[in-house]
Design an enzyme around this catalytic site. Structure first.
Site, PDB file in Angstrom:
ATOM      1  N   ASP A  66       1.044  -1.247   0.179  1.00 21.25           N
ATOM      2  CA  ASP A  66      -0.193  -0.115   0.034  1.00 21.25           C
ATOM      3  C   ASP A  66       1.103   1.432   0.097  1.00 21.25           C
ATOM      4  O   ASP A  66       0.246   2.296  -0.103  1.00 21.25           O
ATOM      5  CB  ASP A  66      -1.139   0.053   1.207  1.00 21.25           C
ATOM      6  CG  ASP A  66      -0.340   0.025   2.508  1.00 21.25           C
ATOM      7  OD1 ASP A  66       0.927  -0.233   2.477  1.00 21.25           O
ATOM      8  OD2 ASP A  66      -1.289  -0.146   3.508  1.00 21.25           O
ATOM      9  N   SER A  67       2.237   0.973   0.006  1.00 24.25           N
ATOM     10  CA  SER A  67       3.060   2.072  -0.133  1.00 24.25           C
ATOM     11  C   SER A  67       2.714   2.955  -1.729  1.00 24.25           C
ATOM     12  O   SER A  67       3.326   3.847  -2.003  1.00 24.25           O
ATOM     13  CB  SER A  67       4.605   1.623  -0.415  1.00 24.25           C
ATOM     14  OG  SER A  67       4.629   0.523  -1.106  1.00 24.25           O
ATOM     15  N   ASP A 109      -0.787  -6.392  -0.254  1.00 16.79           N
ATOM     16  CA  ASP A 109      -1.184  -5.634   0.949  1.00 16.79           C
ATOM     17  C   ASP A 109      -2.774  -5.183   1.085  1.00 16.79           C
ATOM     18  O   ASP A 109      -3.362  -4.961   0.093  1.00 16.79           O
ATOM     19  CB  ASP A 109      -0.686  -4.157   1.004  1.00 16.79           C
ATOM     20  CG  ASP A 109       0.377  -4.023   1.968  1.00 16.79           C
ATOM     21  OD1 ASP A 109       0.409  -4.874   3.017  1.00 16.79           O
ATOM     22  OD2 ASP A 109       1.364  -2.998   1.930  1.00 16.79           O
ATOM     23  N   LYS A 113      -1.163  -9.367   3.040  1.00 16.99           N
ATOM     24  CA  LYS A 113      -0.591  -9.056   4.270  1.00 16.99           C
ATOM     25  C   LYS A 113      -1.375  -7.857   5.043  1.00 16.99           C
ATOM     26  O   LYS A 113      -1.940  -7.130   4.289  1.00 16.99           O
ATOM     27  CB  LYS A 113       0.883  -8.249   3.568  1.00 16.99           C
ATOM     28  CG  LYS A 113       1.635  -7.537   4.847  1.00 16.99           C
ATOM     29  CD  LYS A 113       3.046  -7.276   4.493  1.00 16.99           C
ATOM     30  CE  LYS A 113       3.298  -6.079   3.678  1.00 16.99           C
ATOM     31  NZ  LYS A 113       2.861  -4.599   4.367  1.00 16.99           N
ATOM     32  N   GLU A 147      -1.154  -5.409   8.767  1.00 17.89           N
ATOM     33  CA  GLU A 147      -0.312  -4.792   9.857  1.00 17.89           C
ATOM     34  C   GLU A 147      -0.918  -5.123  10.991  1.00 17.89           C
ATOM     35  O   GLU A 147      -2.147  -4.805  11.418  1.00 17.89           O
ATOM     36  CB  GLU A 147      -0.317  -3.458   9.617  1.00 17.89           C
ATOM     37  CG  GLU A 147       0.447  -3.055   8.019  1.00 17.89           C
ATOM     38  CD  GLU A 147       0.672  -1.349   8.068  1.00 17.89           C
ATOM     39  OE1 GLU A 147       0.208  -0.684   8.982  1.00 17.89           O
ATOM     40  OE2 GLU A 147       1.088  -1.112   6.802  1.00 17.89           O
ATOM     41  N   GLU A 162       9.446  -4.213  10.024  1.00 16.27           N
ATOM     42  CA  GLU A 162       9.823  -2.919   9.550  1.00 16.27           C
ATOM     43  C   GLU A 162      10.600  -2.114  10.542  1.00 16.27           C
ATOM     44  O   GLU A 162       9.860  -1.700  11.518  1.00 16.27           O
ATOM     45  CB  GLU A 162       8.718  -2.225   8.844  1.00 16.27           C
ATOM     46  CG  GLU A 162       9.015  -0.770   8.152  1.00 16.27           C
ATOM     47  CD  GLU A 162       7.947  -0.268   7.258  1.00 16.27           C
ATOM     48  OE1 GLU A 162       6.874  -1.177   6.709  1.00 16.27           O
ATOM     49  OE2 GLU A 162       8.261   0.880   6.596  1.00 16.27           O
TER      50      GLU A 162
END
Ligand code: KIV
Length: 282
Positions: A63-64, A102, A131, A133, A200
């Site tokens: 999602d960057s 993501d 993925k 978080e 990260e």
């Protein structure tokens, strides 16, 4: 005058076959064999194809993309429609690399929402894993997805979707109590069913300890050289991210004449243990 259009040749988007497609057991085997797993983000078919051709093992549609592709100040505005679109683009460019998607902010806020959004990324867009978080309440979602054959990658340490709570993109786990919490969270997400973990921006010794403790592969970004693999955002790897670069970022295109050469050098440097060097670690 009539212009004749030839049938569209899509071969320029797909890589030369670099071996059979990689699956989760291959990534687990690489961990057991102590061989580094090389990962990068991509958001379109052409760069995904170059990553595949360079022998990258895992491609993440992060999602960057909200920041490096869409120009937002954070990853929070990324929508499910945008993710589904970019994952489908990347899937068309890959023939070997394992594809992870993501799940954007709030797309996994409860089990039913997570289930339908993850299904879309896997069944419609072509990802092999999603993925998410965080730990705590996220563990319930990880458990539900993985029990229904949707492989899950967890993401701990600096979690950009928590930017408003964290107050900045900073190294996590420097204090003893935070480090202990991160170690416990890593065990929790593994127990919940996560099959991969991205760590990260955490101090290298902490990431090394977590990597030793977990049975699942741990992929680091700003997390030192002892993780089972490394991931970089494509735009950082190619030196095109504007502004101040994070300490762990390295421009692999500098001194090379093609994107393919930069990706191949990144893969070589990760596999040989040259990247990340001490100057890229916390
Ligand atoms: O969104 C992303 O690109 C990521 C990587 C930095 C791991 O989560």
């Amino acid at each position: 005058m009539r212009v004749a259009f030839a049938a569209r040749d899509l071969s320029m988007y797909t890589s030369k076959p670099a071996g059979p497609p990689l699956a989760l057991p291959d990534l687990q085997r690489l961990k057991r064999e102590n061989a580094k797993i090389v990962c990068v983000t991509a958001y379109d078919a052409s760069l995904a194809a170059r990553a595949d051709e360079a022998g990258i093992d895992l491609v993440l549609v992060g999602d960057s993309l909200g920041m490096v592709v869409q120009g937002h100040a954070s990853t929070l505005p990324v929508t499910m429609d945008a993710m589904a679109y970019h994952v489908a683009c990347v899937a068309r460019g890959l023939s070997r690399a394992f594809l992870v998607a993501d799940m954007p902010f709030m797309s996994y806020r409860d089990v039913p929402t997570a289930m339908s959004n993850a299904t879309r990324l896997i069944a419609e867009s072509g990802a092999a894993m999603v993925k998410l978080e965080g730990a705590d309440w996220v563990c319930e979602v990880i458990d539900a997805l993985s029990r229904r054959e949707i492989p899950v990658c967890a993401h701990l340490g600096l979690t950009p979707q928590s930017i408003h709570r964290l107050g900045g993109y900073r190294v996590q786990g420097r204090e003893q109590a935070d480090a202990e919490r991160l170690r416990a969270d890593a065990r929790k997400v593994q127990e919940a069913g996560a099959q991969l973990l991205v760590l990260e921006c955490v101090p290298a010794p902490l990431a090394a300890a977590i990597t030793r403790e977990l049975a699942i592969p741990v992929i680091g970004i700003g997390a030192g050289a002892d993780c089972d693999g490394q991931i970089l955002v494509m735009h950082d790897l190619l030196g095109i991210t504007p502004g101040k670069r994070p300490r762990f970022a390295k421009d692999f295109l500098a001194g090379r004449d093609s994107v393919l050469a930069a990706l191949a050098e990144y893969a070589r440097a990760v596999r040989s243990g040259e990247y990340p060097a001490a100057e890229h670690c916390y």
